[in-house]
Scaffold this motif. Structure first.
Motif, PDB file in Angstrom:
ATOM      1  N   VAL A 216       6.906  68.745  81.180  1.00 17.60           N
ATOM      2  CA  VAL A 216       6.366  68.412  79.863  1.00 17.60           C
ATOM      3  C   VAL A 216       5.186  69.340  79.592  1.00 17.60           C
ATOM      4  O   VAL A 216       4.653  69.974  80.493  1.00 17.60           O
ATOM      5  N   LEU A 217       4.804  69.436  78.323  1.00 19.58           N
ATOM      6  CA  LEU A 217       3.674  70.284  77.915  1.00 19.58           C
ATOM      7  C   LEU A 217       3.881  71.735  78.348  1.00 19.58           C
ATOM      8  O   LEU A 217       2.989  72.393  78.885  1.00 19.58           O
ATOM      9  N   ASP A 218       5.090  72.227  78.095  1.00 23.49           N
ATOM     10  CA  ASP A 218       5.424  73.598  78.501  1.00 23.49           C
ATOM     11  C   ASP A 218       4.550  74.652  77.846  1.00 23.49           C
ATOM     12  O   ASP A 218       4.402  75.757  78.372  1.00 23.49           O
ATOM     13  N   ASP A 219       3.987  74.357  76.689  1.00 26.23           N
ATOM     14  CA  ASP A 219       3.175  75.335  75.976  1.00 26.23           C
ATOM     15  C   ASP A 219       1.743  75.400  76.512  1.00 26.23           C
ATOM     16  O   ASP A 219       0.927  76.175  76.009  1.00 26.23           O
ATOM     17  N   TRP A 220       1.457  74.579  77.507  1.00 24.83           N
ATOM     18  CA  TRP A 220       0.111  74.530  78.072  1.00 24.83           C
ATOM     19  C   TRP A 220       0.167  74.931  79.549  1.00 24.83           C
ATOM     20  O   TRP A 220       1.129  74.646  80.241  1.00 24.83           O
TER      21      TRP A 220
ATOM     22  N   GLY B  15       8.839  58.519  75.536  1.00 22.01           N
ATOM     23  CA  GLY B  15       8.613  59.727  74.747  1.00 22.01           C
ATOM     24  C   GLY B  15       7.903  60.800  75.545  1.00 22.01           C
ATOM     25  O   GLY B  15       7.342  60.555  76.607  1.00 22.01           O
ATOM     26  N   GLU B  16       7.965  62.008  75.014  1.00 16.74           N
ATOM     27  CA  GLU B  16       7.354  63.157  75.675  1.00 16.74           C
ATOM     28  C   GLU B  16       6.022  63.496  75.011  1.00 16.74           C
ATOM     29  O   GLU B  16       5.968  63.645  73.784  1.00 16.74           O
ATOM     30  N   PRO B  17       4.930  63.615  75.757  1.00 18.12           N
ATOM     31  CA  PRO B  17       3.650  63.995  75.144  1.00 18.12           C
ATOM     32  C   PRO B  17       3.742  65.396  74.542  1.00 18.12           C
ATOM     33  O   PRO B  17       4.313  66.307  75.150  1.00 18.12           O
ATOM     34  N   GLN B  18       3.173  65.558  73.370  1.00 25.89           N
ATOM     35  CA  GLN B  18       3.214  66.851  72.680  1.00 25.89           C
ATOM     36  C   GLN B  18       1.961  67.680  72.927  1.00 25.89           C
ATOM     37  O   GLN B  18       1.935  68.872  72.642  1.00 25.89           O
ATOM     38  N   SER B  19       0.908  67.047  73.432  1.00 22.30           N
ATOM     39  CA  SER B  19      -0.313  67.761  73.789  1.00 22.30           C
ATOM     40  C   SER B  19      -0.997  66.986  74.915  1.00 22.30           C
ATOM     41  O   SER B  19      -0.739  65.784  75.103  1.00 22.30           O
TER      42      SER B  19
ATOM     43  N   HIS C 179      -0.086  57.570  78.370  1.00 23.57           N
ATOM     44  CA  HIS C 179       1.049  57.514  79.285  1.00 23.57           C
ATOM     45  C   HIS C 179       0.616  57.008  80.658  1.00 23.57           C
ATOM     46  O   HIS C 179      -0.570  57.003  81.007  1.00 23.57           O
TER      47      HIS C 179
ATOM     48  N   GLU D  36      -2.425  63.451  74.450  1.00 20.23           N
ATOM     49  CA  GLU D  36      -1.583  62.262  74.416  1.00 20.23           C
ATOM     50  C   GLU D  36      -1.363  61.651  75.804  1.00 20.23           C
ATOM     51  O   GLU D  36      -0.822  60.544  75.922  1.00 20.23           O
TER      52      GLU D  36
END
Length: 304
Positions: free
Chosen positions: A261-265, A179-183, A190, A186
């Motif tokens: 991953v975590l593109d919004d950060w 799965g992909e971490p959402q923040s 991993h 998380e």
């Protein structure tokens, strides 16, 4: 300058002092090692001072030698630049250009530029040294040093080549399985593959917006290394998530072999954004070969 103190003796002294080896200096100048030793012994005799301690496996400077090295190197550099101006090299760059860069960055972004640079300036010889150790261009006699991260050398001139941008990423297979971490919170759940250098484990930093401070996220995994490319290779094999600069990952991101991953950060390896700089002693900018190389770096847009 005493008649018995020749230019070649001074150049040999500088080479032996910086390399720590009579044999290396002999190879560099194409002389027998016995000739190098004899000329430097003659230099010491003419000065009436011992400049080098000679040991079986190493050569090091005496206290007098350390001070003499700094003065001699400056004299030789000024002489070379004066000769460059008189010979017309100012309009036709030529001579030896000594460049130092970190191993991975140099291999990926500096070495590939040298063929086009030397095709453009065929009379420039390049000596490229790749090392992750801290290099002082004055001490090492380098013309240009590529340095990544914070700058502390106020006596040196720095030209920023790019701002370093980090990205967290993993192979598609890893994300499909785990799965992909959402923040960032998380990430501890991993398998994170972490760089461990001379300063210890590299922290992972994230922030939600550019006007907020970075905060550190404690991560762990089953593989640590002081070699970034080894960790990237493990990530490509689906072993875990890595956090590295885009200049190291761009070819794999572009090919889809690694997915961000975590593109919004916004991610970072330091609590503040760091740049990639070319640094050099101020007097080097008067050299046309250095100016030509810096211009070539700018035109080539070596980072992405």
């Amino acid at each position: 300058m005493s008649n018995s103190v020749t230019l070649i003796a001074l150049r040999l002294f500088v080479r032996v002092a910086t390399s720590g080896s009579f044999a290396e200096a002999a190879r560099h100048f194409g002389l027998p090692a016995s000739s190098v030793s004899r000329r430097i012994a003659g230099l010491e005799k003419a000065l009436g001072q011992r400049l080098l301690y000679r040991h079986t496996r190493a050569v090091r400077l005496t206290e007098v030698g350390e001070g003499y090295l700094q003065q001699v190197r400056e004299v030789l550099e000024n002489l070379d630049m004066a000769s460059e101006q008189v010979s017309g090299a100012a309009s036709h760059p030529q001579g030896l250009l000594r460049v130092n860069a970190p191993v991975a960055f140099g291999r990926l972004h500096v070495a590939p530029l040298l063929a086009s640079f030397q095709a453009r300036y065929p009379d420039i010889e390049v000596e490229l040294t790749l090392t992750d150790a801290f290099v002082d261009p004055v001490q090492e006699g380098a013309d240009v040093v590529i340095r990544i991260g914070a700058l502390e050398d106020s006596s040196l001139v720095a030209r920023e080549l790019a701002t370093q941008r980090f990205v967290a990423c993993a192979a598609p297979g890893y994300l499909a399985t785990y799965g992909e971490p959402q923040s960032p919170d998380e990430l501890p759940a991993h398998n994170c593959l972490v760089y461990k250098g001379t300063r210890g484990l590299q922290p992972w930093y994230f922030r939600a917006a550019s006007n907020t401070p970075f905060r550190v996220v404690k991560v762990r995994g089953n593989l640590r290394s002081n070699n970034a490319e080894s960790l990237v290779e493990a990530s490509l094999q689906g072993q875990g998530i890595v956090l590295f600069p885009t200049w190291l990952l761009q070819q794999y991101l572009k090919a889809g072999r690694l997915l961000p991953v975590l593109d919004d950060w916004e991610a970072a390896g330091e609590p503040t954004l760091q740049g990639i700089h070319a640094i050099y002693p101020e007097n080097r900018l008067r050299s046309s070969k250095v100016s030509a190389f810096l211009e070539h770096l700018d035109q080539s847009r070596i980072t992405h």
